[in-house]
Motif scaffolding. Structure first.
Motif, PDB file in Angstrom:
ATOM      1  N   LYS A   1       2.255   0.937   6.493  1.00  0.00           N
ATOM      2  CA  LYS A   1       2.054   1.877   5.387  1.00  0.00           C
ATOM      3  C   LYS A   1       2.063   1.170   4.043  1.00  0.00           C
ATOM      4  O   LYS A   1       1.341   1.565   3.130  1.00  0.00           O
ATOM      5  CB  LYS A   1       3.140   2.955   5.407  1.00  0.00           C
ATOM      6  N   VAL A   2       2.905   0.143   3.920  1.00  0.00           N
ATOM      7  CA  VAL A   2       2.950  -0.614   2.665  1.00  0.00           C
ATOM      8  C   VAL A   2       1.560  -1.198   2.389  1.00  0.00           C
ATOM      9  O   VAL A   2       1.011  -1.077   1.299  1.00  0.00           O
ATOM     10  CB  VAL A   2       4.013  -1.740   2.726  1.00  0.00           C
ATOM     11  N   LEU A   3       0.981  -1.810   3.428  1.00  0.00           N
ATOM     12  CA  LEU A   3      -0.345  -2.412   3.262  1.00  0.00           C
ATOM     13  C   LEU A   3      -1.406  -1.360   2.930  1.00  0.00           C
ATOM     14  O   LEU A   3      -2.265  -1.573   2.082  1.00  0.00           O
ATOM     15  CB  LEU A   3      -0.736  -3.168   4.537  1.00  0.00           C
ATOM     16  N   LEU A   4      -1.327  -0.230   3.623  1.00  0.00           N
ATOM     17  CA  LEU A   4      -2.291   0.841   3.371  1.00  0.00           C
ATOM     18  C   LEU A   4      -2.123   1.387   1.952  1.00  0.00           C
ATOM     19  O   LEU A   4      -3.099   1.563   1.221  1.00  0.00           O
ATOM     20  CB  LEU A   4      -2.099   1.958   4.402  1.00  0.00           C
TER      21      LEU A   4
ATOM     22  N   GLY B   1      -3.994   1.901  -3.806  1.00  0.00           N
ATOM     23  CA  GLY B   1      -3.510   1.925  -5.190  1.00  0.00           C
ATOM     24  C   GLY B   1      -2.168   2.609  -5.391  1.00  0.00           C
ATOM     25  O   GLY B   1      -1.803   2.952  -6.513  1.00  0.00           O
ATOM     26  N   LYS B   2      -1.427   2.841  -4.304  1.00  0.00           N
ATOM     27  CA  LYS B   2      -0.142   3.548  -4.445  1.00  0.00           C
ATOM     28  C   LYS B   2       0.997   2.534  -4.521  1.00  0.00           C
ATOM     29  O   LYS B   2       1.747   2.345  -3.545  1.00  0.00           O
ATOM     30  CB  LYS B   2       0.073   4.485  -3.266  1.00  0.00           C
TER      31      LYS B   2
ATOM     32  N   ALA C   1       4.689   2.060  -2.222  1.00  0.00           N
ATOM     33  CA  ALA C   1       4.868   0.820  -1.459  1.00  0.00           C
ATOM     34  C   ALA C   1       6.182   0.136  -1.875  1.00  0.00           C
ATOM     35  O   ALA C   1       6.957  -0.317  -1.024  1.00  0.00           O
ATOM     36  CB  ALA C   1       3.684  -0.107  -1.680  1.00  0.00           C
ATOM     37  N   ALA C   2       6.436   0.097  -3.172  1.00  0.00           N
ATOM     38  CA  ALA C   2       7.651  -0.557  -3.672  1.00  0.00           C
ATOM     39  C   ALA C   2       8.899   0.133  -3.128  1.00  0.00           C
ATOM     40  O   ALA C   2       9.880  -0.525  -2.738  1.00  0.00           O
ATOM     41  CB  ALA C   2       7.650  -0.552  -5.195  1.00  0.00           C
ATOM     42  N   ALA C   3       8.852   1.465  -3.092  1.00  0.00           N
ATOM     43  CA  ALA C   3      10.011   2.218  -2.609  1.00  0.00           C
ATOM     44  C   ALA C   3      10.326   1.861  -1.156  1.00  0.00           C
ATOM     45  O   ALA C   3      11.494   1.762  -0.778  1.00  0.00           O
ATOM     46  CB  ALA C   3       9.748   3.724  -2.748  1.00  0.00           C
ATOM     47  N   MET C   4       9.265   1.673  -0.372  1.00  0.00           N
ATOM     48  CA  MET C   4       9.484   1.311   1.036  1.00  0.00           C
ATOM     49  C   MET C   4      10.036  -0.112   1.149  1.00  0.00           C
ATOM     50  O   MET C   4      10.940  -0.380   1.934  1.00  0.00           O
ATOM     51  CB  MET C   4       8.176   1.412   1.815  1.00  0.00           C
ATOM     52  N   LEU C   5       9.476  -1.011   0.340  1.00  0.00           N
ATOM     53  CA  LEU C   5       9.857  -2.425   0.427  1.00  0.00           C
ATOM     54  C   LEU C   5      11.338  -2.645   0.153  1.00  0.00           C
ATOM     55  O   LEU C   5      11.960  -3.542   0.719  1.00  0.00           O
ATOM     56  CB  LEU C   5       9.034  -3.249  -0.571  1.00  0.00           C
TER      57      LEU C   5
END
Lengths: 114, 356, 344
Positions: free
Chosen positions: A60-63, A68-69, A73-77
């Protein structure tokens, strides 16, 4: 003055590829060319130590960054523990752990620039 | 855009529309929203073209509005429709012409359902007999009144006093055509021109001199959607669809919109006011909206009927700029005079949407 | 009017002069027979003759076809000819052709191939309506000729490929997967990226079915070296905006969100559907069709090239969607089966 009718226009949930900012993804691909070969199989997320408790998913991070989200992505990382289980299972041989670290570096640089 | 490509598709979707002898089925909401449209369909058909159209006082709503609002089961809707067919049969007619798109969709859906499940038809026949002591024949043809107007389009063009042309520039007016969802999306072969590129309205526009605009969100719903509007909590969703359409058509600078559904012209017209007051956004020229018409109103305008007799004073978006473009004369003072010059009162003016 | 009646003996009738018919003819020549190729069009090589390069090694299609044609020099070839009728007489078939020729043959090979799905039927994609929509076949033609108004002289910044056009589409009457479109889309996407290095290229797929030799490598190549974007979702609707560009809608099923993008060119991967002429032939020869509409083999596992009638054989896409190497292998297998049958 805007009149209150008791309802409002709903924001569209559609992803508009004409308008998304892919600079983060482009930067990542420069550092990690293998980011492009993900085939969204999901084995990284299935094995992820953090996924069941935090929603972390490398797929999902990659997607998200391709769409452009950046914030999502940062929140997941933030939940990643860098254990490397995802790297072990990736059938395409993507060094996901290294990829996550590179991505964090890009985020950090962006923060510093601010 | 390759016009010949559309013509090819249109030739694949031509339905049989008998020339005469129709049982007219009125719409329950059009008579309130666009009170002169149905009258003018009958007037054009009977007086101008000499057609036989039966308008019987005993018929009712088709039940479609309740069916699509999830308030009655389909069997009930079917029995209501069966009663309409029974009245048609009693009056000696074989072809039914619903004025409403949802009725048309409802009749078509019910007839197709009965064709697939004859036991349901038998059940409905029994229910109709028990409730009303009526029997019916299946209509030979179902055509929406816009289908019928489509077959009249060239005759109307011959008798027309005006064309959909800008009097000043000589250019054709840019017309957005909007087809009701229930017209052919469910049964593409039941609509003139199919479902993706219907030509029922664009055929009229072309015959009457206008130029049809094909914009990206042409196929999108007007936003009414029954439950989506009827429940207040959902209205934001309803208006967002309308907003999406206007944002998509605006670059083409449309002069007008023509529709064939009861809900669509109403929502495309009224929501322009709400969008203007909510967002400060208008889509026509000089702060006006884009006027929205039923096809009967447009036929009436090109035939030279008085705009106020056509009920255009009941539109939210001002129609006067369009009348001026075509060169149709009207008496501004008579706008809010009803029957026998009775003052029907001028409505308050919106803040952001320019009106008269 | 009496037509000249020619009787040819020891000959084998091959219906269809595409790659299946050509390859079988070559093998039958080697085995000592006189193949007679009956081709309805004015050229040999079928669909492949109109293609540019073939996956996975980018082999030039026209050279392959030219070589195949050269290899059948000893065969009788009737172009623009169709079968009018056929009767079985004992162990032989009497085949009457539209050019007045009658052939007595012990075996008939059906190599009628497939038809490309007519992309006009997917009305929502606007093929033949919106200027910038083309098919896989049109694009191959452009690779061969460099002539196409949809590409020439225009700025091409974004290109889309729609997989499964008329394939895996029960509503369009074709539930089958056409097998070659996924890899063809990837091949064509790479070729377009080579032509337009600055363009963004999107492939809209439902599943990527990359089963063949090196197909998956091709896919990785497209992702890694060419940056082709793969979006999992079937295109639902195409429209044209005021600039004449295409607005394409799909669901990004991996995100679970509707997605839209404006493109300068959209390529529809029209699938393989069963050949209407093949079906006509089948009823003339009293052959059965399978549940998918293609001709029914004696057995779909062990005996694809034999029909249920003695002396009638199949090769290639008349029995289902096939790749070029599969077709060639079947043509060889059919030639051998015919040889065995005659020498029984």
């Amino acid at each position: 003055m805007a009149m209150n009718f008791g309802f409002k226009l709903c924001p569209s949930s559609a992803l508009n590829l004409d308008k998304i900012d892919t600079s983060l993804y482009d930067k990542l691909v420069e550092m990690e060319p293998d980011a492009r070969i993900c085939m969204a199989c999901g084995s990284c997320s299935a094995t992820c130590t953090a996924s069941q408790f935090s929603g972390m998913s490398v797929r999902k991070v990659l997607l998200d960054i391709q769409r452009g989200k950046e914030k999502e992505a940062a929140a997941m990382l933030r939940n990643c523990m860098l254990c490397g289980k995802c790297t072990m299972v990736c059938p395409r041989g993507i060094n996901t752990r290294h990829l996550i670290l590179s991505l964090c570096r890009i985020y950090d640089n962006k923060e510093e620039q601010k | 855009m390759i016009y010949q490509g559309k013509q090819k598709i249109w030739s694949d979707y031509q339905k049989e529309i008998p020339a005469d002898h129709w049982f007219y089925a009125r719409s329950c909401i059009r008579q309130n929203f666009f009170p002169a449209s149905e009258t003018h369909f009958l007037k054009i058909g009977r007086e101008l073209l000499g057609k036989d159209i039966c308008d019987n006082e005993h018929h009712t709503t088709c039940g479609g509005i309740s069916y699509h609002s999830d308030t009655i089961p389909q069997e009930t809707a079917m029995t209501i429709v069966a009663r309409q067919f029974a009245i048609m049969t009693e009056c000696g007619y074989k072809n039914i012409a619903p004025s409403c798109i949802t009725s048309f969709g409802n009749y078509t859906e019910i007839l197709e359902t009965w064709r697939e499940f004859p036991e349901l038809e038998a059940k409905v026949r029994e229910m109709l007999w028990k409730s009303c002591r009526k029997e019916f024949e299946i209509p030979e043809h179902v055509a929406h009144t816009s289908d019928i107007m489509y077959t009249w389009r060239n005759e109307i063009a011959e008798k027309a006093k005006f064309r959909l042309i800008n009097k000043e520039t000589g250019e054709p007016l840019r017309v957005v055509e909007h087809i009701g969802c229930h017209y052919s999306k469910m049964f593409p072969h039941k609509g003139v021109g199919g479902a993706e590129y219907p030509c029922v309205l664009s055929g009229m526009v072309n015959s009457w001199g206008g130029q049809v605009i094909d914009y990206p969100e042409r196929r999108h719903c007007c936003g009414f959607g029954f439950r989506q509007y009827l429940v207040k909590a959902n209205r934001g969703y309803s208006i967002s669809n309308t907003h999406k359409k206007f944002e998509s058509m605006e670059p083409y600078k449309p002069d007008m919109i023509i529709t064939n559904c009861p809900g669509c012209p109403y929502f495309l017209d009224r929501w322009q006011y709400v969008i203007a007051e909510m967002e400060g956004r208008t889509y026509g020229e000089n702060g006006f909206g884009i006027p929205v018409f039923t096809y009967e109103e447009v036929a009436g305008l090109v035939l030279g009927y008085d705009p106020w007799d056509l009920g255009l004073q009941l539109h939210q978006v001002a129609v006067e700029p369009l009348l001026d473009k075509i060169g149709i004369e009207y008496d501004p003072k008579a706008k809010y005079l009803g029957l026998n010059e009775k003052d029907i009162m001028k409505p308050g003016l919106p803040e952001n949407l320019r009106c008269f | 009017m009496l037509l000249e009646l020619k009787i040819m003996k020891d000959s084998i009738v091959i219906i269809g002069g595409g790659i299946a018919g050509l390859e079988a003819a070559k093998q039958l020549l080697t085995l000592g027979y006189t193949p007679i190729i009956v081709e309805k069009s004015d050229h040999l090589g079928g669909h492949v003759a109109g293609w540019n390069r073939l996956f996975p090694d980018m082999a030039p299609a026209q050279e392959i076809v030219a070589k195949m044609i050269k290899d059948v020099e000893g065969a009788n070839i009737f172009l623009e000819t169709e079968i009018i009728s056929s009767n079985k007489l004992g162990n032989t078939y009497i085949v009457n052709l539209s050019n007045g020729v009658t052939i007595r043959t012990k075996a008939i090979l059906i190599a009628t191939g497939f038809e490309l799905f007519d992309a006009h039927k997917k009305e929502e994609y606007g093929y033949g309506i919106y200027n910038q929509v083309m098919t896989n076949q049109d694009l191959e033609k452009w690779f061969n000729t460099s002539v196409d108004s949809r590409i020439g002289g225009k700025e091409i910044r974004k290109i889309g490929f729609v997989h499964c056009v008329g394939s895996r589409d029960v509503k369009a009457g074709n539930s089958q997967c056409s097998k070659v479109c996924c890899v063809t889309a990837i091949k064509q996407a790479i070729e377009m990226k080579q032509e337009f290095p600055d363009a963004e290229i999107y492939c809209f797929y439902m599943d990527l079915r990359l089963f063949g030799k090196k197909y998956e490598d091709f896919y990785i190549n497209a992702q890694k070296d060419y940056g082709i974007h793969f979006i999992r979702g079937r295109v639902s609707e195409v429209s044209e905006n005021i600039e004449g560009r295409l607005l394409v809608k799909a669901e990004d099923t991996l995100s679970g969100k509707p997605l839209k993008v404006t493109l300068d060119l959209l390529v529809l991967m029209a699938g393989m559907v069963c050949n209407q002429d093949g079906s006509k032939m089948a009823s003339m020869l009293r052959l059965e069709t399978d549940s998918d509409g293609f001709l029914r083999s004696k057995d779909n596992v062990c005996n694809i090239v034999e029909s249920n009638r003695h002396g009638i054989f199949y090769a290639g896409a008349c029995t289902g969607t096939k790749t070029v190497p599969e077709t060639i292998s079947e043509a060889r297998a059919a030639a051998l089966m015919i040889h065995n049958y005659i020498n029984e």
